[in-house]
Design an enzyme around this catalytic site. Structure first.
Site, PDB file in Angstrom:
ATOM      1  N   GLU A  60      24.733  12.128  28.199  1.00 26.36           N
ATOM      2  CA  GLU A  60      24.294  13.358  29.067  1.00 26.36           C
ATOM      3  C   GLU A  60      25.265  13.527  30.233  1.00 26.36           C
ATOM      4  OE1 GLU A  60      21.908  15.448  29.023  1.00 26.36           O
ATOM      5  OE2 GLU A  60      20.804  14.317  27.524  1.00 26.36           O
ATOM      6  N   CYS A 214      19.619  30.904  20.481  1.00 29.40           N
ATOM      7  CA  CYS A 214      19.421  31.645  21.656  1.00 29.40           C
ATOM      8  C   CYS A 214      20.683  31.461  22.564  1.00 29.40           C
ATOM      9  CB  CYS A 214      18.216  31.421  22.328  1.00 29.40           C
ATOM     10  SG  CYS A 214      18.008  32.948  23.326  1.00 29.40           S
ATOM     11  N   CYS A 221      19.359  36.738  16.919  1.00 29.84           N
ATOM     12  CA  CYS A 221      18.028  37.046  17.341  1.00 29.84           C
ATOM     13  C   CYS A 221      17.323  37.638  15.934  1.00 29.84           C
ATOM     14  CB  CYS A 221      18.087  38.582  18.042  1.00 29.84           C
ATOM     15  SG  CYS A 221      18.511  38.239  19.780  1.00 29.84           S
ATOM     16  N   CYS A 224      15.667  34.172  14.753  1.00 31.73           N
ATOM     17  CA  CYS A 224      14.766  33.837  15.847  1.00 31.73           C
ATOM     18  C   CYS A 224      13.089  33.856  15.328  1.00 31.73           C
ATOM     19  CB  CYS A 224      14.922  34.435  17.039  1.00 31.73           C
ATOM     20  SG  CYS A 224      13.815  33.880  18.333  1.00 31.73           S
ATOM     21  N   CYS A 230       9.532  37.784  22.055  1.00 30.99           N
ATOM     22  CA  CYS A 230      10.584  37.772  23.275  1.00 30.99           C
ATOM     23  C   CYS A 230      10.682  38.870  24.004  1.00 30.99           C
ATOM     24  CB  CYS A 230      11.889  37.378  22.467  1.00 30.99           C
ATOM     25  SG  CYS A 230      13.125  37.118  23.559  1.00 30.99           S
TER      26      CYS A 230
END
Length: 343
Positions: A60, A214, A221, A224, A230
């Site tokens: 991380e 995204c 898109c 998606c 959306c």
């Protein structure tokens, strides 16, 4: 079973910064994202079963503002060298900075070592589980604490990185991108979207969805699975009124600082940490600089010094950046010479 709510079920989102989301729409989004993640998630080593909490914490920290493709080989080498917090805590600082390599923002490496020192000395070499405990560690902010608590220990948290925030803002609020950093309202709003079950998969899934589908630029898109509900897509994908701030690199202090650090890393590899490199090879004016001064340096060090001089001949600027590196704990200056910290 994925819920297939029609477009009319989606809240408008266009008149509220953080709109209320109807239960059918939220369930559809949760089920879709979690299923998508389970089917298509990248096979990243820190996602493997039995990966330690320490390894996840390192991943991380390394992944902040750094592409995964650059992080993975550096993470593997790091974990081979320092598999536990105690191992990193005992490492020479110069070696830590050298091993950080080109991941950027080397202060992150110092903060990670400081966190390792606390974990090793005060926490029996165990990474704490809760966000509150994690945030007490040096250099650990709210995002990292939530991510480690979720991905390492399975706790229900609200993980809000840039990818997650962008997906949620587009889906439910109809805006192209979120603000620079999340405020209290956004955090509370996003927390209400985290499911009770499979919340780890949700956190990881939304993040992955933002990284692969995204995306900030050129989102896919058509591919998606949520394009029909959306809000941003239904509004015609309106562009934000303000352009995103982009961090320049060429010609910046960051580039020059990085070049100076490359010199110090080359010195370290050559085994010259005790002698370091003379400050005047950086700061001597063009007329005063004698190329023969580079003959005593290892070839890689000399090449790195030339690079610094090519980037800037401004002595005041270079002196200022060297002072900053020393103040940040990234370099040490002794008797007119500069090297990585030897602690």
């Amino acid at each position: 079973m994925t819920h297939r709510a029609g477009p009319e079920s989606n809240p408008s989102g266009s008149t509220s910064a953080f709109p209320e989301v109807s239960e059918p729409v939220l369930r559809r989004v949760q089920d879709t994202i979690i299923t998508w993640f389970e089917d298509t998630a990248r096979d990243l080593p820190w996602r493997h079963p039995k990966t330690s909490a320490w390894a996840i914490l390192v991943s991380e920290i390394m992944s902040q503002q750094t592409p995964v493709a650059r992080v993975e080989p550096r993470w593997r080498a790091w974990m081979d060298k320092w598999p536990t917090p105690a191992d990193l805590a005992a490492a020479p600082t110069a070696e830590v900075l050298h091993s950080w390599d080109r991941l950027g923002y080397p202060r992150r490496a110092l903060r990670l070592q400081e966190a390792a020192e606390v974990i090793a000395a005060d926490l029996d070499n165990r990474v704490p589980e809760t966000t509150e405990e994690l945030e007490r560690l040096p250099g650990i902010g709210s995002y990292t604490a939530a991510a480690v608590s979720s991905f390492a220990f399975g706790r229900k948290t609200t993980v809000l990185d840039t990818n997650v925030r962008r997906v949620l803002i587009r889906l439910f609020a109809g805006r192209e991108r979120p603000t620079t950093s999340p405020g209290r309202k956004e955090t509370t709003w996003a927390a209400a979207l985290v499911p009770e079950d499979k919340h780890v998969e949700w956190n990881a899934g939304v993040m992955e969805f933002g990284a692969l589908v995204c995306t900030a630029r050129n989102p896919d898109c058509p591919a998606c699975p949520l394009q029909d509900i959306c809000t941003w897509n239904r509004l015609g994908r309106p562009a934000s009124a303000t352009k995103p701030k982009t961090q320049k690199w060429a010609g910046t202090d960051r580039q020059l600082r990085g070049a100076i650090m490359d010199v110090l890393k080359a010195v370290h590899v050559a085994g010259d940490d005790r002698r370091g490199v003379r400050l005047d090879v950086f700061t001597a004016s063009v007329t005063d600089f004698d190329p023969a001064d580079l003959d005593s340096l290892a070839e890689s060090t000399a090449t790195a010094v030339v690079r610094v001089r090519e980037l800037s001949a401004d002595q005041d600027r270079i002196n200022r950046l060297i002072s900053d590196l020393v103040d940040d704990g990234l370099a040490q200056q002794v008797d007119g010479r500069l090297a990585l910290p030897n602690s």
